[in-house]
Write an enzyme that holds these catalytic residues in place. Structure first.
Site, short mmCIF file in Angstrom:
data_model
loop_
_atom_site.label_atom_id
_atom_site.label_comp_id
_atom_site.label_asym_id
_atom_site.label_seq_id
_atom_site.Cartn_x
_atom_site.Cartn_y
_atom_site.Cartn_z
N HIS A 43 0.83 -1.21 0.00
CA HIS A 43 0.00 0.00 0.00
C HIS A 43 0.86 1.26 0.00
O HIS A 43 1.66 1.46 0.92
CB HIS A 43 -0.93 -0.02 1.22
N SER A 197 -4.46 24.02 -13.20
CA SER A 197 -3.31 23.12 -13.20
C SER A 197 -3.63 21.87 -12.38
O SER A 197 -4.51 21.87 -11.54
CB SER A 197 -2.09 23.82 -12.61
N ALA A 200 -3.54 17.08 -6.95
CA ALA A 200 -4.08 15.79 -6.53
C ALA A 200 -5.16 15.96 -5.48
O ALA A 200 -5.28 17.01 -4.85
CB ALA A 200 -2.93 14.95 -5.95
N TYR A 256 2.30 11.44 -13.98
CA TYR A 256 3.45 11.07 -13.16
C TYR A 256 3.90 9.74 -13.73
O TYR A 256 3.08 8.80 -13.80
CB TYR A 256 3.05 10.88 -11.69
N ASP A 284 9.39 17.64 -12.29
CA ASP A 284 10.07 18.26 -11.13
C ASP A 284 9.82 17.45 -9.85
O ASP A 284 10.07 17.94 -8.75
CB ASP A 284 9.57 19.71 -10.95
N LYS A 298 0.87 13.77 11.13
CA LYS A 298 0.86 12.34 10.78
C LYS A 298 -0.51 11.78 11.09
O LYS A 298 -1.04 11.95 12.17
CB LYS A 298 1.89 11.59 11.62
N HIS A 361 6.16 23.56 -9.08
CA HIS A 361 5.16 22.71 -8.40
C HIS A 361 4.50 23.48 -7.25
O HIS A 361 4.15 22.91 -6.22
CB HIS A 361 5.87 21.47 -7.83
N GLY A 401 1.93 30.74 -7.67
CA GLY A 401 1.77 32.03 -6.99
C GLY A 401 0.88 33.02 -7.69
O GLY A 401 0.79 34.17 -7.28
C1 FNS Z 1 -1.39 22.83 -4.45
C2 FNS Z 1 -1.08 21.52 -5.08
C3 FNS Z 1 -0.29 21.50 -6.23
C4 FNS Z 1 0.01 20.29 -6.85
C5 FNS Z 1 -0.49 19.09 -6.30
C6 FNS Z 1 -1.30 19.08 -5.16
C7 FNS Z 1 -1.58 20.30 -4.54
C8 FNS Z 1 -2.43 20.28 -3.31
N1 FNS Z 1 -0.09 17.89 -6.89
S1 FNS Z 1 0.78 16.88 -5.89
O1 FNS Z 1 -0.08 16.38 -4.85
O2 FNS Z 1 1.36 15.82 -6.64
O3 FNS Z 1 1.85 17.75 -5.36
C9 FNS Z 1 0.22 17.91 -8.22
C10 FNS Z 1 0.08 16.76 -9.06
O4 FNS Z 1 -0.58 15.76 -8.73
N2 FNS Z 1 0.68 16.81 -10.29
C11 FNS Z 1 1.36 17.93 -10.74
O5 FNS Z 1 1.90 17.93 -11.85
N3 FNS Z 1 1.41 19.08 -9.99
C12 FNS Z 1 0.81 19.09 -8.77
N4 FNS Z 1 0.74 20.25 -8.06
C13 FNS Z 1 1.36 21.50 -8.62
C14 FNS Z 1 0.34 22.28 -9.46
O6 FNS Z 1 0.08 21.63 -10.68
C15 FNS Z 1 0.86 23.68 -9.80
O7 FNS Z 1 2.14 23.55 -10.38
C16 FNS Z 1 0.94 24.59 -8.57
O8 FNS Z 1 -0.15 24.35 -7.72
C17 FNS Z 1 0.91 26.05 -9.02
O9 FNS Z 1 1.04 26.88 -7.90
P1 FNS Z 1 -0.22 27.57 -7.16
O10 FNS Z 1 -0.84 26.51 -6.31
O11 FNS Z 1 0.43 28.68 -6.37
O12 FNS Z 1 -1.15 28.10 -8.23
#
Ligand code: FNS
Length: 501
Positions: A43, A197, A200, A256, A284, A298, A361, A401
């Site tokens: 898991h 964008s 998850a 991914y 990234d 946790k 990210h 941002g």
């Molecule tokens: C806030 C947030 C961002 C995640 C995100 C989850 C969250 C809660 N997730 S993560 O769980 O893996 O980190 C993804 C994702 O699934 N895949 C991805 O390419 N970017 C992921 N991103 C990045 C997202 O696509 C943007 O690059 C980023 O959020 C832009 O910045 P702002 O939130 O400031 O607009």
């Protein structure tokens, strides 16, 4: 899209109860009984959470974090035991509640009361209003998962602060009675230059998850593209159907790359079948960053590293240029590399036929990376020098941002052809569902139109570097302007709690 119950035998409560230990571990998810004994060790979220809930109905734990079709991808047919007798008197104590580590029943009740008494959506004036509301109503695990950046959260804040170090040089005495916020992305007309964008687990903050985001993108006076994460809470089928309900906006798939390459290829094929119009390979995140607010919270039994780490266990850290070039050959869709953070990589990507997203990210990966806005000012001149024209023969997107129409206009003036929003969409969806996403879209479009008038431009294509002064961008040591709204919602990560009594 729920796994089918057809042909499954009915199992009595007494029989189900016999399998309630980690080494004989049956659970119920949405009415179906699964034998997870052989899955526990594999898991991604760690073994503890399953061990602690053997012999229970874990639907409330499962649904916010996992798309319903995930089970079929990871659980073998022989481990699907049947359905629980729908007429049995299933004991309440065997039904788990949604995870809410760090909360008490009272705090959850209080948050639910707040959620029932939200401000009227018409009272909201800025993107930060959504963020502020979410900081009050979301259970800690959702709030920390969404809001956190990695380690000291320098990049999380710098991403937004960088926009405050770029100023405008507006034109005057231009007839701006009519302004047009539309643009061309991947050769097609879009009403605005921004998109959703991939993020998850949208169902962690709102049960509609990525489906209500899809509805919000599609409904209202205009549509915006939606990038769908590999780690969505909802299935691609559910999210794709949601777009069709309102005449469908563009949807893109974010990949991914799984260590098991066949799974990556399956996802690309599924995205093509669901009429996604582009693939975004995220580059990234060889492993997910250390988001310490998330880690700190946790989930008991302890999920070693918070939600993020659990999710990242199947991402392949060995991914390299040869891999992404191979994957690009497997599809006829346009392919972007998402997470480009230096001009040299941008050029390599474009020279190999990729479009790019300049992104860190959302400050959730390597901390102390340069803001995407600053990287944009290095990438575009180099691409142009090599004969690539953003918007003509290559797409250059940016995210991170972005919270204002002016942020979007600055990015466009500096050569971006698309601007991504992550958290603003999560927060607007978490607070108000599809209507929230629609309101967020409308707010930004109004800000873009109004500020185009004040800039003295009728069309986005008129924007260029002459409209902005970026000399402050690099002097990151300057005292950053007081961004009260952002500071109001920013919650610093606190140091270890130490009971010194
Ligand atoms: C806030 C947030 C961002 C995640 C995100 C989850 C969250 C809660 N997730 S993560 O769980 O893996 O980190 C993804 C994702 O699934 N895949 C991805 O390419 N970017 C992921 N991103 C990045 C997202 O696509 C943007 O690059 C980023 O959020 C832009 O910045 P702002 O939130 O400031 O607009």
């Amino acid at each position: 899209n729920e796994p089918s119950k057809k042909g499954l035998r009915t199992i009595s409560l007494d029989e189900f109860k016999k399998h309630s230990s980690p080494d004989d571990c049956w659970v119920i998810i949405n009415g179906i009984i699964y034998d997870l004994t052989n899955f526990i060790a594999k898991h991604p979220g760690g073994p503890d959470i399953i061990k602690a809930n053997s012999g229970k109905d874990v639907s409330a734990l499962f649904n916010p974090i996992h798309a319903s079709d995930l089970i079929d991808k990871y659980i073998m047919k022989k481990d699907i035991k049947g359905i629980i007798d729908p007429n049995c008197d299933f004991p309440k104590e065997l039904i788990t509640k949604a995870l809410s580590p760090g909360e008490t029943p009272e705090s959850m009740a209080f948050k639910e009361k707040l959620r029932q008494n939200l401000p009227s959506i018409d009272e909201l004036k800025t993107i930060f209003d959504f963020e502020y509301i979410c900081s009050k109503i979301l259970p800690k695990n959702a709030w920390y998962y969404y809001s956190s950046g990695s380690e000291d959260e320098f990049s999380l804040r710098e991403n937004h602060n960088a926009y405050h170090r770029v100023q405008f040089r507006p034109r005057v005495l231009v007839n701006v009675k009519d302004v047009d916020t539309s643009c061309t992305i991947l050769g097609e007309k879009h009403e605005v230059p921004f998109y959703v964008s991939a993020t998850a687990l949208a169902a962690l903050g709102y049960e509609g998850g990525e489906v209500s985001i899809a509805e919000g993108c599609a409904q209202g006076s205009f549509k915006i593209p939606q990038m769908i994460s590999t780690l969505s809470s909802k299935t691609l089928a559910e999210i794709s159907e949601a777009k069709d309900k309102f005449g469908g906006q563009d949807q893109w798939f974010q990949l991914y790359v799984n260590t098991d390459r066949s799974k990556a290829l399956d996802l690309i094929k599924e995205a093509e079948a669901k009429k996604c119009k582009a693939i975004f390979i995220t580059v990234d995140a060889p492993s997910l960053g250390r988001r310490e607010k998330d880690v700190k919270l946790k989930a008991k039994p302890s999920r070693e590293n918070g939600i993020s780490k659990g999710l990242s266990s199947f991402i392949d850290p060995s991914l390299d240029w040869e891999d992404v070039k191979y994957l690009k050959k497997q599809t006829s869709l346009p392919v972007f590399l998402k997470g480009i953070q230096r001009k040299e990589d941008a050029l390599t990507a474009v020279e190999n036929g990729f479009n790019i997203v300049i992104s860190n990210h959302g400050g959730r990966q390597l901390d102390h990376t340069v803001s995407p806005l600053e990287t944009l000012t290095e990438v575009v001149p180099l691409l142009k020098e090599k004969g690539y024209k953003p918007g003509e023969n290559v797409e250059v997107f940016i995210d991170g941002g972005v919270r204002r129409g002016t942020d979007i206009l600055k990015a466009i003036a500096l050569g971006a052809t698309g601007v991504g929003l992550g958290r603003p969409i999560l927060y607007s969806n978490s607070a108000y569902g599809a209507k929230g996403v629609e309101k967020c879209k409308d707010m930004l479009r109004e800000e873009i139109a109004m500020n185009m008038r004040l800039l003295g431009v009728n069309k986005l294509s008129e924007l260029n570097e002459s409209f902005v002064d970026t000399q402050g961008l690099k002097y990151r040591s300057v005292r950053l302007s007081n961004d009260f709204l952002n500071e109001e919602v920013y919650e610093p990560r606190n140091i270890i709690e130490w009971d010194m009594a």
